[in-house]
Design a protein around this motif. Sequence first.
Motif, short mmCIF file in Angstrom:
data_model
loop_
_atom_site.label_atom_id
_atom_site.label_comp_id
_atom_site.label_asym_id
_atom_site.label_seq_id
_atom_site.Cartn_x
_atom_site.Cartn_y
_atom_site.Cartn_z
N UNK A 121 0.84 -1.20 0.00
CA UNK A 121 0.00 0.00 0.00
C UNK A 121 0.88 1.26 0.00
N UNK A 122 1.50 1.50 1.11
CA UNK A 122 2.51 2.56 1.11
C UNK A 122 3.86 1.88 1.13
N UNK A 123 4.86 2.52 0.52
CA UNK A 123 6.18 1.88 0.46
C UNK A 123 6.71 1.58 1.86
N UNK A 124 7.51 0.54 1.94
CA UNK A 124 8.13 0.16 3.20
C UNK A 124 8.85 1.35 3.83
N UNK A 125 9.53 2.09 2.98
CA UNK A 125 10.29 3.21 3.49
C UNK A 125 9.40 4.19 4.25
N UNK A 126 8.21 4.40 3.77
CA UNK A 126 7.29 5.30 4.45
C UNK A 126 6.88 4.73 5.80
N UNK A 127 6.64 3.44 5.83
CA UNK A 127 6.32 2.78 7.09
C UNK A 127 7.45 3.02 8.09
N UNK A 128 8.65 2.80 7.64
CA UNK A 128 9.80 2.98 8.50
C UNK A 128 9.87 4.41 9.03
N UNK A 129 9.63 5.35 8.14
CA UNK A 129 9.69 6.76 8.53
C UNK A 129 8.65 7.04 9.60
N UNK A 130 7.46 6.49 9.43
CA UNK A 130 6.41 6.71 10.42
C UNK A 130 6.82 6.14 11.78
N UNK A 131 7.38 4.95 11.76
CA UNK A 131 7.80 4.37 13.03
C UNK A 131 8.83 5.26 13.71
N UNK A 132 9.79 5.71 12.92
CA UNK A 132 10.86 6.54 13.48
C UNK A 132 10.28 7.80 14.08
N UNK A 173 -10.83 -7.27 -9.88
CA UNK A 173 -9.74 -7.27 -10.85
C UNK A 173 -8.41 -7.05 -10.15
N UNK A 174 -8.38 -6.05 -9.27
CA UNK A 174 -7.13 -5.76 -8.57
C UNK A 174 -6.69 -6.97 -7.75
N UNK A 175 -7.64 -7.59 -7.06
CA UNK A 175 -7.30 -8.73 -6.22
C UNK A 175 -6.81 -9.92 -7.04
N UNK A 176 -7.32 -10.02 -8.26
CA UNK A 176 -6.87 -11.11 -9.12
C UNK A 176 -5.38 -10.97 -9.42
N UNK A 177 -4.94 -9.76 -9.52
CA UNK A 177 -3.52 -9.52 -9.82
C UNK A 177 -2.70 -9.51 -8.54
N UNK A 178 -3.11 -8.69 -7.61
CA UNK A 178 -2.38 -8.63 -6.33
C UNK A 178 -3.29 -8.00 -5.29
N UNK A 179 -3.66 -8.79 -4.30
CA UNK A 179 -4.58 -8.29 -3.27
C UNK A 179 -3.99 -7.09 -2.55
N UNK A 180 -4.88 -6.18 -2.14
CA UNK A 180 -4.44 -5.04 -1.35
C UNK A 180 -3.92 -5.54 0.00
N UNK A 181 -2.69 -5.21 0.34
CA UNK A 181 -2.10 -5.75 1.56
C UNK A 181 -2.74 -5.15 2.81
N UNK A 182 -3.35 -6.00 3.62
CA UNK A 182 -3.93 -5.55 4.87
C UNK A 182 -2.97 -5.83 6.02
N UNK A 183 -3.08 -5.02 7.06
CA UNK A 183 -2.22 -5.21 8.23
C UNK A 183 -3.04 -5.92 9.30
N UNK A 184 -2.68 -7.13 9.58
CA UNK A 184 -3.47 -7.91 10.54
C UNK A 184 -2.74 -8.07 11.87
N UNK A 185 -1.45 -8.24 11.78
CA UNK A 185 -0.66 -8.34 13.01
C UNK A 185 0.35 -7.20 13.03
#
Lengths: 140, 140
Positions: A1-12, B77-89
């Motif tokens: 969804x958002x790039x890993x780098x952005x995630x990292x920045x938010x954590x920091x 359609x989007x999910x067929x290609x690559x599901x939107x990544x959800x944060x579960x843990x």
Amino acid sequence: MIPKTAEYALRAVVILARAPGRPLSADALAESTQVPRRYAHKVLQALVRAGLVGSHSGPGGGYTLLRSPEDVSILDVVSAIEPIPRIRRCPLGLKGHTSLCPLHRQLDDAAAQTEKAFAQVTLAQLLNQSHSVPPLCEVK
Amino acid sequence: MIPKTAEYALRAVVILARAPGRPLSADALAESTQVPRRYAHKVLQALVRAGLVGSHSGPGGGYTLLRSPEDVSILDVVSAIEPIPRIRRCPLGLKGHTSLCPLHRQLDDAAAQTEKAFAQVTLAQLLNQSHSVPPLCEVK
DNA sequence: CGCAGGAGGACAAAGATACTCCTGAAATCT
DNA sequence: AGATTTCAGGAGTATCTTTGTCCTCCTGCG
């Protein structure tokens, strides 16, 4: 969804907001945010360039949050790393109306929606919700 | 925001929805969607595997939309290609409560929001908005 | 001054994503 | 059957993101 780098920045930035005044070294931040050591440097440098955090060399130095947590939104941090890509013109390069076709309108609307959601949440709000769960899941 | 491949898939499916019954070849689709010829093929194969479109070899063959445009959402359609990544843990792997920390809760909420937005829009709706601008900007 | 703790920059490796090429297999038509 | 059209699949390339390593420069302190 958002790039890993952005995630990292938010954590920091969250960690920084929890240590007001006191500078934190990149290595310390890397540890508490669980970001690869050297990559943390890069992320922090980007935040410095964006003017969100300040850096100081030498013993006792490190990174500090420059603005107050009430004035920093999630969007600010994400945008500092990589702005959310908006669709302004038809990606097919087809000449036509000034407005987007229904498909790209929907896609851009979704982008606008998350942009808005991110703009509405400040660091202060994240910290204040601590009564439920502290900012970065650090519950034993 | 969404991967390029998903964008390509959406374009292809929109074009297919506008040509009901009549099969379209990968090359024809590549051209009208402005997707690199060979790559279009790969994208279409993914859609076939997902059961959204059907393929037929030989002269007069090609790809066709299997479901009716009212029953296919952007999310499908989007999910067929690559599901939107959800944060579960908690991505930090820190053990703790069952719920996410405020930061990751916000991030996942944003994901949920776009997921919902994509689920609510069907291909038929995209086509019906043609009174304004046709589906893929093809206005001279 | 010299040392230690820190930032910052220039590479290079690993992985993912986007894209290409080549060869085979199915269906259709003659 | 043979030729043509079109899908199927795998191997290989390019590019970007993420991560790692090394070296330099700055700064505060004894």
